[in-house]
Design a protein around this motif. Sequence first.
Motif, PDB file in Angstrom:
ATOM      1  N   GLN A 248       6.786   6.405 -14.530  1.00  0.00           N
ATOM      2  CA  GLN A 248       7.242   5.369 -13.687  1.00  0.00           C
ATOM      3  C   GLN A 248       7.674   4.022 -14.396  1.00  0.00           C
ATOM      4  O   GLN A 248       7.175   3.737 -15.649  1.00  0.00           O
ATOM      5  N   PRO A 249       8.912   3.460 -14.050  1.00  0.00           N
ATOM      6  CA  PRO A 249       9.347   2.497 -14.779  1.00  0.00           C
ATOM      7  C   PRO A 249       8.495   1.211 -14.661  1.00  0.00           C
ATOM      8  O   PRO A 249       8.012   1.001 -13.781  1.00  0.00           O
ATOM      9  N   VAL A 250       8.701   0.130 -15.740  1.00  0.00           N
ATOM     10  CA  VAL A 250       7.793  -0.879 -15.568  1.00  0.00           C
ATOM     11  C   VAL A 250       7.993  -1.698 -14.469  1.00  0.00           C
ATOM     12  O   VAL A 250       7.222  -2.273 -13.887  1.00  0.00           O
ATOM     13  N   LEU A 251       9.339  -1.828 -13.912  1.00  0.00           N
ATOM     14  CA  LEU A 251       9.555  -2.940 -12.845  1.00  0.00           C
ATOM     15  C   LEU A 251       8.747  -2.420 -11.671  1.00  0.00           C
ATOM     16  O   LEU A 251       8.310  -3.039 -10.815  1.00  0.00           O
ATOM     17  N   LEU A 252       8.708  -1.166 -11.368  1.00  0.00           N
ATOM     18  CA  LEU A 252       8.064  -0.420 -10.225  1.00  0.00           C
ATOM     19  C   LEU A 252       6.569  -1.065 -10.490  1.00  0.00           C
ATOM     20  O   LEU A 252       5.762  -1.211  -9.342  1.00  0.00           O
ATOM     21  N   ASN A 253       5.793  -0.865 -11.426  1.00  0.00           N
ATOM     22  CA  ASN A 253       4.383  -1.076 -11.872  1.00  0.00           C
ATOM     23  C   ASN A 253       4.299  -2.461 -11.443  1.00  0.00           C
ATOM     24  O   ASN A 253       3.304  -2.977 -11.163  1.00  0.00           O
ATOM     25  N   THR A 254       5.437  -3.348 -12.052  1.00  0.00           N
ATOM     26  CA  THR A 254       5.127  -4.792 -11.777  1.00  0.00           C
ATOM     27  C   THR A 254       5.167  -5.208 -10.664  1.00  0.00           C
ATOM     28  O   THR A 254       4.346  -6.103 -10.103  1.00  0.00           O
TER      29      THR A 254
ATOM     30  N   SER B 204       4.303  -3.490  -7.833  1.00  0.00           N
ATOM     31  CA  SER B 204       3.062  -2.860  -7.283  1.00  0.00           C
ATOM     32  C   SER B 204       2.084  -4.000  -7.455  1.00  0.00           C
ATOM     33  O   SER B 204       1.351  -4.574  -6.381  1.00  0.00           O
ATOM     34  N   ILE B 205       1.869  -4.469  -8.551  1.00  0.00           N
ATOM     35  CA  ILE B 205       0.586  -5.298  -9.105  1.00  0.00           C
ATOM     36  C   ILE B 205       0.971  -6.623  -8.451  1.00  0.00           C
ATOM     37  O   ILE B 205       0.052  -6.986  -7.856  1.00  0.00           O
ATOM     38  N   THR B 206       2.064  -7.287  -8.583  1.00  0.00           N
ATOM     39  CA  THR B 206       2.181  -8.590  -8.228  1.00  0.00           C
ATOM     40  C   THR B 206       2.343  -8.387  -6.719  1.00  0.00           C
ATOM     41  O   THR B 206       1.581  -9.575  -6.195  1.00  0.00           O
ATOM     42  N   GLY B 207       2.857  -7.528  -6.009  1.00  0.00           N
ATOM     43  CA  GLY B 207       2.594  -7.536  -4.737  1.00  0.00           C
ATOM     44  C   GLY B 207       1.351  -7.501  -4.156  1.00  0.00           C
ATOM     45  O   GLY B 207       1.042  -8.236  -3.121  1.00  0.00           O
TER      46      GLY B 207
ATOM     47  N   SER C  98       0.896  -1.257  -0.031  1.00  0.00           N
ATOM     48  CA  SER C  98       0.088  -0.099   0.126  1.00  0.00           C
ATOM     49  C   SER C  98       0.912   1.251  -0.148  1.00  0.00           C
ATOM     50  O   SER C  98       0.597   2.158  -0.542  1.00  0.00           O
ATOM     51  N   CYS C  99       1.952   1.278   0.623  1.00  0.00           N
ATOM     52  CA  CYS C  99       2.950   2.364   0.785  1.00  0.00           C
ATOM     53  C   CYS C  99       3.559   2.519  -0.492  1.00  0.00           C
ATOM     54  O   CYS C  99       3.487   3.847  -1.154  1.00  0.00           O
ATOM     55  N   LEU C 100       3.758   1.437  -1.309  1.00  0.00           N
ATOM     56  CA  LEU C 100       4.517   1.490  -2.650  1.00  0.00           C
ATOM     57  C   LEU C 100       3.361   2.211  -3.709  1.00  0.00           C
ATOM     58  O   LEU C 100       3.790   2.885  -4.359  1.00  0.00           O
TER      59      LEU C 100
ATOM     60  N   THR D  24      -0.449 -10.809  -4.757  1.00  0.00           N
ATOM     61  CA  THR D  24       0.024 -12.072  -4.020  1.00  0.00           C
ATOM     62  C   THR D  24      -0.578 -11.923  -2.482  1.00  0.00           C
ATOM     63  O   THR D  24      -0.918 -12.921  -2.186  1.00  0.00           O
ATOM     64  N   PHE D  25      -0.399 -10.587  -1.724  1.00  0.00           N
ATOM     65  CA  PHE D  25      -0.684 -10.695  -0.590  1.00  0.00           C
ATOM     66  C   PHE D  25      -2.046 -10.610  -0.329  1.00  0.00           C
ATOM     67  O   PHE D  25      -2.761 -11.267   0.709  1.00  0.00           O
ATOM     68  N   CYS D  26      -2.959 -10.077  -1.147  1.00  0.00           N
ATOM     69  CA  CYS D  26      -4.536 -10.350  -1.085  1.00  0.00           C
ATOM     70  C   CYS D  26      -5.045 -11.309  -1.226  1.00  0.00           C
ATOM     71  O   CYS D  26      -5.807 -12.058  -0.584  1.00  0.00           O
ATOM     72  N   SER D  27      -4.321 -12.192  -2.160  1.00  0.00           N
ATOM     73  CA  SER D  27      -4.740 -13.667  -2.323  1.00  0.00           C
ATOM     74  C   SER D  27      -4.600 -14.518  -1.310  1.00  0.00           C
ATOM     75  O   SER D  27      -5.490 -15.391  -0.890  1.00  0.00           O
TER      76      SER D  27
END
Length: 327
Positions: free
Chosen positions: A151-157, A159-162, A139-141, A165-168
């Motif tokens: 925003q770089p692709v790595l940062l977006n990836t 955020s979405i992956t994290g 959430s902070c990220l 993953t944690f919500c699941s």
Amino acid sequence: MQSFSTKKHWRTWVRGTLGLLFGALFLWLALRQTSLTEVSSILSQSHEGWLMVALGCYSISMVVRIVRWQTLLQDVKAFSFRKVGTALLIGYAANNLLPARLGEIFRADFVGRRHRVSRSAIAASILLERVLDGLVVVSCLILGRAFIPNQPVLLNTLSITGMLTFCSIFLLLWLLGRGYGVKWLTRFPPAITSRVQSFRKGLSVRRTSSFSKAIGLSLVIWLLEGLALWAVLRSVQVSLAWQQILTILGVTSLSTLIPSAPGYVGTYQYAYAFTLDLFGYEPAQGIAAATAFQVFLFGSVTLIGLGLYLYISLLKPQPPSEMNGQK
């Protein structure tokens, strides 16, 4: 420090080896952008006062972590603050000394054997603890990166992956804690059923009041750790806005989930260098900040936890009747 069964030894070695390899790879990626001489120069000029502020904030956050884990363990057993604190500090020390976060396994094993409780239940409480941390830092990220242009692709990836993953994982733990799917356990052997039931016992999501308290404590923990991060960065002449602090807090915290060398060496340096580069700082400053955090903050917890473990092992060994913890 390990007391894992022989059956699981090969998994431990594989996980540990992967952690060392990942750590070496990321350390090389971080250092190839700068030099050890430059990093050493920044560290030698670091401001000790800010490091003391960081250590103070981090120490308070550890106290709050102890209270949170004590809260999450209420459904398992009513542990005292001292017992929970001892186990948590020893587990964190093991995490910093062992590769690939093997300290989490050690912590569950240590508490189970020491206090004759189900290691599956302890493992469940630790997993829930980590999922709460994950949800907060992701959430902070997400909040912090909203203020970053281009925003770089790595940062977006990340955020979405994290978040996915944690919500699941949280949803699965919540459903299991509420008893959904328990009727299917009758189809499995009794040994598996027993372990799953013990695991469910460690999920305090069944208690709304306890879980709400754990969420509130998690927010306090990461507020304190954000302040500690801010102070460490100030010690190496890095000054960031609160949005940028949230971004680097999210990236660096998520980097510790990657299998890595002891003390997150390599992955931590790369995460700091990568994020600070987004804000116009040199990679050497990021590596210096990461190293300062590891030495002064992680290092202090490691020394205390290791000291407690040696004290308990040498001066307060377990009685023979308490040597066999439950599964």
